[in-house]
Design a protein around this motif. Structure first.
Motif, PDB file in Angstrom:
ATOM      1  N   PRO A  60       0.812  -1.221   0.000  1.00 36.79           N
ATOM      2  CA  PRO A  60       0.000   0.000   0.000  1.00 36.79           C
ATOM      3  C   PRO A  60       0.847   1.273   0.000  1.00 36.79           C
ATOM      4  O   PRO A  60       0.514   2.237  -0.689  1.00 36.79           O
ATOM      5  N   ASP A  61       1.942   1.261   0.747  1.00 30.82           N
ATOM      6  CA  ASP A  61       2.847   2.417   0.746  1.00 30.82           C
ATOM      7  C   ASP A  61       3.393   2.683  -0.647  1.00 30.82           C
ATOM      8  O   ASP A  61       3.491   3.837  -1.085  1.00 30.82           O
ATOM      9  N   ALA A  62       3.766   1.603  -1.338  1.00 33.06           N
ATOM     10  CA  ALA A  62       4.333   1.752  -2.680  1.00 33.06           C
ATOM     11  C   ALA A  62       3.282   2.270  -3.657  1.00 33.06           C
ATOM     12  O   ALA A  62       3.578   3.114  -4.512  1.00 33.06           O
ATOM     13  N   VAL A 124     -12.345   7.431   1.446  1.00 34.32           N
ATOM     14  CA  VAL A 124     -12.580   7.604   2.879  1.00 34.32           C
ATOM     15  C   VAL A 124     -13.248   8.963   3.085  1.00 34.32           C
ATOM     16  O   VAL A 124     -12.624  10.014   2.877  1.00 34.32           O
ATOM     17  N   ALA A 125     -14.500   8.929   3.492  1.00 32.98           N
ATOM     18  CA  ALA A 125     -15.316  10.148   3.583  1.00 32.98           C
ATOM     19  C   ALA A 125     -15.172  10.807   4.945  1.00 32.98           C
ATOM     20  O   ALA A 125     -16.129  10.882   5.724  1.00 32.98           O
ATOM     21  N   LEU A 126     -13.969  11.321   5.243  1.00 28.87           N
ATOM     22  CA  LEU A 126     -13.810  12.058   6.490  1.00 28.87           C
ATOM     23  C   LEU A 126     -14.715  13.285   6.461  1.00 28.87           C
ATOM     24  O   LEU A 126     -14.915  13.897   5.409  1.00 28.87           O
ATOM     25  N   PRO A 127     -15.273  13.676   7.599  1.00 30.58           N
ATOM     26  CA  PRO A 127     -16.141  14.866   7.617  1.00 30.58           C
ATOM     27  C   PRO A 127     -15.385  16.093   7.102  1.00 30.58           C
ATOM     28  O   PRO A 127     -14.324  16.441   7.613  1.00 30.58           O
ATOM     29  N   GLY A 128     -15.916  16.704   6.047  1.00 31.56           N
ATOM     30  CA  GLY A 128     -15.349  17.942   5.545  1.00 31.56           C
ATOM     31  C   GLY A 128     -14.140  17.803   4.647  1.00 31.56           C
ATOM     32  O   GLY A 128     -13.718  18.783   4.038  1.00 31.56           O
ATOM     33  N   HIS A 129     -13.578  16.591   4.528  1.00 30.33           N
ATOM     34  CA  HIS A 129     -12.371  16.457   3.705  1.00 30.33           C
ATOM     35  C   HIS A 129     -12.211  15.007   3.269  1.00 30.33           C
ATOM     36  O   HIS A 129     -11.757  14.163   4.043  1.00 30.33           O
ATOM     37  N   VAL A 137      -8.624  -1.801   5.376  1.00 29.35           N
ATOM     38  CA  VAL A 137      -9.187  -0.667   6.107  1.00 29.35           C
ATOM     39  C   VAL A 137      -8.500  -0.466   7.448  1.00 29.35           C
ATOM     40  O   VAL A 137      -8.182   0.670   7.847  1.00 29.35           O
ATOM     41  N   GLU A 138      -8.252  -1.555   8.162  1.00 21.13           N
ATOM     42  CA  GLU A 138      -7.725  -1.466   9.520  1.00 21.13           C
ATOM     43  C   GLU A 138      -6.326  -0.854   9.573  1.00 21.13           C
ATOM     44  O   GLU A 138      -5.921  -0.290  10.594  1.00 21.13           O
ATOM     45  N   GLU A 139      -5.580  -0.962   8.483  1.00 18.95           N
ATOM     46  CA  GLU A 139      -4.212  -0.437   8.476  1.00 18.95           C
ATOM     47  C   GLU A 139      -3.925   0.316   7.186  1.00 18.95           C
ATOM     48  O   GLU A 139      -2.802   0.322   6.682  1.00 18.95           O
ATOM     49  N   ALA A 140      -4.940   0.974   6.663  1.00 16.00           N
ATOM     50  CA  ALA A 140      -4.808   1.644   5.370  1.00 16.00           C
ATOM     51  C   ALA A 140      -3.814   2.799   5.435  1.00 16.00           C
ATOM     52  O   ALA A 140      -3.689   3.489   6.451  1.00 16.00           O
ATOM     53  N   VAL A 141      -3.126   2.992   4.331  1.00 19.39           N
ATOM     54  CA  VAL A 141      -2.294   4.173   4.142  1.00 19.39           C
ATOM     55  C   VAL A 141      -3.193   5.257   3.567  1.00 19.39           C
ATOM     56  O   VAL A 141      -3.726   5.114   2.466  1.00 19.39           O
ATOM     57  N   GLY A 148      -1.787  17.120  -3.013  1.00 19.85           N
ATOM     58  CA  GLY A 148      -0.840  16.477  -3.907  1.00 19.85           C
ATOM     59  C   GLY A 148      -0.556  15.021  -3.599  1.00 19.85           C
ATOM     60  O   GLY A 148       0.353  14.436  -4.188  1.00 19.85           O
ATOM     61  N   GLY A 149      -1.322  14.437  -2.674  1.00 17.87           N
ATOM     62  CA  GLY A 149      -1.110  13.038  -2.323  1.00 17.87           C
ATOM     63  C   GLY A 149      -0.271  12.849  -1.074  1.00 17.87           C
ATOM     64  O   GLY A 149       0.305  11.772  -0.867  1.00 17.87           O
ATOM     65  N   ARG A 150      -0.233  13.864  -0.224  1.00 22.19           N
ATOM     66  CA  ARG A 150       0.527  13.748   1.035  1.00 22.19           C
ATOM     67  C   ARG A 150      -0.007  12.588   1.866  1.00 22.19           C
ATOM     68  O   ARG A 150      -1.216  12.441   2.035  1.00 22.19           O
ATOM     69  N   VAL A 151       0.900  11.757   2.368  1.00 23.10           N
ATOM     70  CA  VAL A 151       0.512  10.656   3.237  1.00 23.10           C
ATOM     71  C   VAL A 151       0.137  11.215   4.602  1.00 23.10           C
ATOM     72  O   VAL A 151       0.852  12.052   5.166  1.00 23.10           O
ATOM     73  N   LEU A 152      -0.998  10.765   5.121  1.00 26.62           N
ATOM     74  CA  LEU A 152      -1.513  11.262   6.395  1.00 26.62           C
ATOM     75  C   LEU A 152      -1.202  10.293   7.520  1.00 26.62           C
ATOM     76  O   LEU A 152      -1.521   9.103   7.426  1.00 26.62           O
ATOM     77  N   SER A 153      -0.627  10.804   8.570  1.00 26.81           N
ATOM     78  CA  SER A 153      -0.480  10.011   9.788  1.00 26.81           C
ATOM     79  C   SER A 153      -1.825   9.980  10.507  1.00 26.81           C
ATOM     80  O   SER A 153      -2.762  10.691  10.142  1.00 26.81           O
ATOM     81  N   GLY A 154      -1.913   9.166  11.543  1.00 29.50           N
ATOM     82  CA  GLY A 154      -3.134   9.151  12.342  1.00 29.50           C
ATOM     83  C   GLY A 154      -3.440  10.515  12.923  1.00 29.50           C
ATOM     84  O   GLY A 154      -4.599  10.953  12.962  1.00 29.50           O
TER      85      GLY A 154
END
Length: 272
Positions: A60-62, A124-129, A137-141, A148-154
């Motif tokens: 998934p990271d790749a 992933v339908a986060l509220p507002g974004h 799902v449990e460990e999704a990147v 621009g595709g920035r990877v999001l931490s928790g």
């Protein structure tokens, strides 16, 4: 019913609704110049972009990195605050052309390109974004196509939710969004855009009418459509819709139903 709306309803009620097709039909409703050839060209562009990805990057990271390099880097897909002020930011064919858009439409581009290439991807339908997830799902990147595709931490995902709702991130917010959920949210965005621009009430009307063609929709949308018809001067059409909505809500709330019937009477009185 127009051909565009007939096709939208048919696709929305199909066994496996196609996200890109539904989004392009929204575009055709908004932009009379978008014909069949234009919709085909948009699908071809999604195919072309998918063809530029490396063959099955692996983890998934790749996958996230490959999509970020291609779409966010080489092609410059992303968004700014100014994109929220443009209807084009909610139309897939325009987002493909401009490479700018709202988070959810940029996410649609990522989803459709990644899906075509065989990636394990979901919205992933986060509220507002709206964002995109790669892998289980449990460990999704999670990545943010708007950035621009920035990877999001928790913590990043939590901050996005808190900034919008003031609440904490919940596990239920990370569940994959279905194509119809994505389309419903896009239409809600278009209605919100039009609501701030009374002179564009025709946009709010068609967005409402497309929302009503989805298999599952809040009954209150019929009330909103009725009110909009009255605001646009279609007093009789609005009154008929108000009476129909009163019949629906009357089964659970007599007081509310009577209030709606009063609105219908007031709308008809405008004809005198």
């Amino acid at each position: 019913m127009s051909e565009v709306r007939r096709r939208f309803a048919e696709e929305a009620r199909s066994e496996r609704p196609d996200l890109s097709t539904l989004c392009l039909l929204i575009g055709a409703q908004a932009d009379g110049a978008l014909d069949e050839a234009g919709m085909d060209a948009a699908q071809v562009e999604l195919d072309r972009l998918a063809g530029e990805l490396p063959f099955r990057p692996g983890t998934p990271d790749a996958w996230a990195g490959a999509l970020r390099e291609l779409l966010g880097g080489r092609y410059g897909f992303g968004g700014t605050a100014a994109d929220y002020r443009r209807l084009e930011s909610s139309l897939l064919h325009e987002v493909l052309r401009r490479r700018r858009g709202l988070p959810i439409l940029l996410s649609v581009v990522w989803l459709e390109v990644a899906r075509r290439a065989g990636a394990p991807v979901h919205g992933v339908a986060l509220p507002g974004h709206f964002v995109v997830g790669f892998g289980a799902v449990e460990e999704a990147v999670l990545v943010d196509p708007f950035d621009g595709g920035r990877v999001l931490s928790g913590d990043d995902a939590r901050a996005l939710v808190t900034a919008t709702t003031g609440a904490d991130l919940r596990a239920s917010m990370l569940q994959p969004a279905t194509p119809l959920q994505v389309v419903s949210r896009i239409l809600n965005n278009i209605r919100s855009w039009a609501a701030a621009r009374p002179e564009r009430s025709v946009v709010a009307l068609w967005a409402l009418e497309l929302s009503l063609l989805l298999p599952a929709h809040p009954a209150r949308l019929r009330y909103e459509r009725a009110q909009l018809l009255v605001q646009r001067g279609d007093f009789l059409g609005g009154a008929v819709e108000l009476d129909a909505y009163a019949e629906v809500v009357g089964a659970v709330d007599d007081t509310l139903a009577e209030g709606v019937r009063g609105e219908a009477r007031a709308a008809r009185a405008m004809l005198n």
